[in-house]
Design an enzyme around this catalytic site. Structure first.
Site, PDB file in Angstrom:
ATOM      1  N   GLY A 173      27.614  -3.776  65.519  1.00 25.31           N
ATOM      2  CA  GLY A 173      26.728  -2.619  65.552  1.00 25.31           C
ATOM      3  C   GLY A 173      27.429  -1.294  65.338  1.00 25.31           C
ATOM      4  N   ASN A 198      27.545   0.363  62.636  1.00 23.65           N
ATOM      5  CA  ASN A 198      26.641   1.213  61.852  1.00 23.65           C
ATOM      6  C   ASN A 198      25.448   1.680  62.674  1.00 23.65           C
ATOM      7  OD1 ASN A 198      27.603   1.453  58.931  1.00 23.65           O
ATOM      8  ND2 ASN A 198      28.001  -0.683  59.483  1.00 23.65           N
ATOM      9  N   LYS A 235      18.322 -17.832  58.073  1.00 31.95           N
ATOM     10  CA  LYS A 235      17.020 -17.210  57.833  1.00 31.95           C
ATOM     11  C   LYS A 235      16.189 -17.334  59.099  1.00 31.95           C
ATOM     12  CE  LYS A 235      14.730 -21.300  55.994  1.00 31.95           C
ATOM     13  NZ  LYS A 235      13.834 -21.847  54.986  1.00 31.95           N
ATOM     14  N   MET A 266      22.316 -10.705  59.816  1.00 31.88           N
ATOM     15  CA  MET A 266      22.881 -11.763  58.981  1.00 31.88           C
ATOM     16  C   MET A 266      21.884 -12.875  58.654  1.00 31.88           C
ATOM     17  SD  MET A 266      25.683 -10.411  58.401  1.00 31.88           S
ATOM     18  CE  MET A 266      26.636 -11.684  57.588  1.00 31.88           C
ATOM     19  N   HIS A 317      24.867  -2.591  52.445  1.00 33.57           N
ATOM     20  CA  HIS A 317      25.713  -3.668  51.892  1.00 33.57           C
ATOM     21  C   HIS A 317      27.106  -3.110  51.571  1.00 33.57           C
ATOM     22  CE1 HIS A 317      26.562  -7.447  49.929  1.00 33.57           C
ATOM     23  NE2 HIS A 317      27.193  -6.735  49.019  1.00 33.57           N
TER      24      HIS A 317
HETATM   25  C1  GRF Z   1      28.475  -3.875  57.498  1.00 34.64           C
HETATM   26  O1  GRF Z   1      29.674  -3.955  56.755  1.00 34.64           O
HETATM   27  C2  GRF Z   1      27.273  -3.995  56.601  1.00 34.64           C
HETATM   28  O2  GRF Z   1      27.471  -3.474  55.333  1.00 34.64           O
HETATM   29  C3  GRF Z   1      27.096  -5.487  56.512  1.00 34.64           C
HETATM   30  O3  GRF Z   1      27.406  -5.957  57.808  1.00 34.64           O
HETATM   31  C4  GRF Z   1      28.344  -5.084  58.424  1.00 34.64           C
HETATM   32  C5  GRF Z   1      27.800  -4.726  59.773  1.00 34.64           C
HETATM   33  O4  GRF Z   1      28.769  -4.116  60.583  1.00 34.64           O
HETATM   34  N1  GRF Z   1      25.772  -5.811  56.060  1.00 34.64           N
HETATM   35  P1  GRF Z   1      28.348  -3.469  61.974  1.00 34.64           P
HETATM   36  O5  GRF Z   1      27.688  -4.558  62.820  1.00 34.64           O
HETATM   37  O6  GRF Z   1      27.424  -2.329  61.693  1.00 34.64           O
HETATM   38  O7  GRF Z   1      29.640  -3.021  62.595  1.00 34.64           O
END
Ligand code: GRF
Length: 189
Positions: free
Chosen positions: A11, A13, A65, A92, A111
């Protein structure tokens, strides 16, 4: 613009979004809930830190999924949270019709490559192993094709000769942490 964040992992992001919000840099975007398919995911611990609802939502019996009932559970949870926009931040699982049709052009994904290059899993390693000189990250609308929806914005990073996979990962993640909140603030207007 109420946003719901879906994630499966650390998490970082989601943390960048919430920190931007705390600092008043998210414009009219307001994170209202975090949902995860993993009960122990670190992303869920952010809820308490930022005073945002954070809950595990049962993903059903598949690994990559959601089954139909699980997609409906996610639709119900997202609707109940009053979402205007759904942000996939490291979620995921591939989404299918029930979710996509419930929120057409209201789901965005982050992504870790410059799409359309290196879709799918392990994209940072794919770019590194390929010998690309630039990589980066992409925010795009989620459609039925994996990592194929219309691109909203991208941020590039240079891959230097001295970069290792670790250093490239750090650069791409830093680019992600800057790009995603910026996109949300712009989308919120
Ligand atoms: C990120 O690199 C995003 O681009 C990919 O999964 C990762 C998630 O990282 N889809 P986080 O859980 O936000 O640290």
């Amino acid at each position: 613009m109420n946003i719901v964040i879906l994630g499966s992992g650390t998490g970082s992001n989601a943390g960048a979004i919430l920190e931007s919000w705390r600092q008043g840099r998210l414009g009219k975007a307001v994170p209202v809930a975090i949902f995860s398919d993993k009960p122990q995911a670190r992303i869920l611990t952010l809820g308490e830190k930022y005073g945002v609802r954070a809950e595990y939502v049962d993903p059903g019996r598949f690994r990559t999924k959601l089954d139909d009932e699980a997609e409906q559970r996610y639709v119900d949870a997202i609707r109940a949270a009053g979402a205007d926009l759904v942000v996939l931040a490291g979620f995921m699982r591939v989404l299918h019709d029930t979710l996509l049709n419930a929120f057409p052009m209201k789901i965005i994904n982050l992504h870790p490559s410059l799409l359309p290059a290196f879709p799918g899993l392990h994209s940072i390693k794919q770019a590194y192993d390929y010998g690309a000189k630039y990589s980066g990250c992409t925010v795009h609308w989620v459609t039925a094709g994996l990592d194929m929806g219309p691109i909203i914005d991208q941020s590039a990073v240079r891959i230097e000769d001295g970069d290792t996979l670790d250093s490239l990962e750090a650069k791409v993640h830093a680019a992600e942490h800057a790009l995603l909140p910026t996109v949300l603030a712009k989308l919120a207007g």
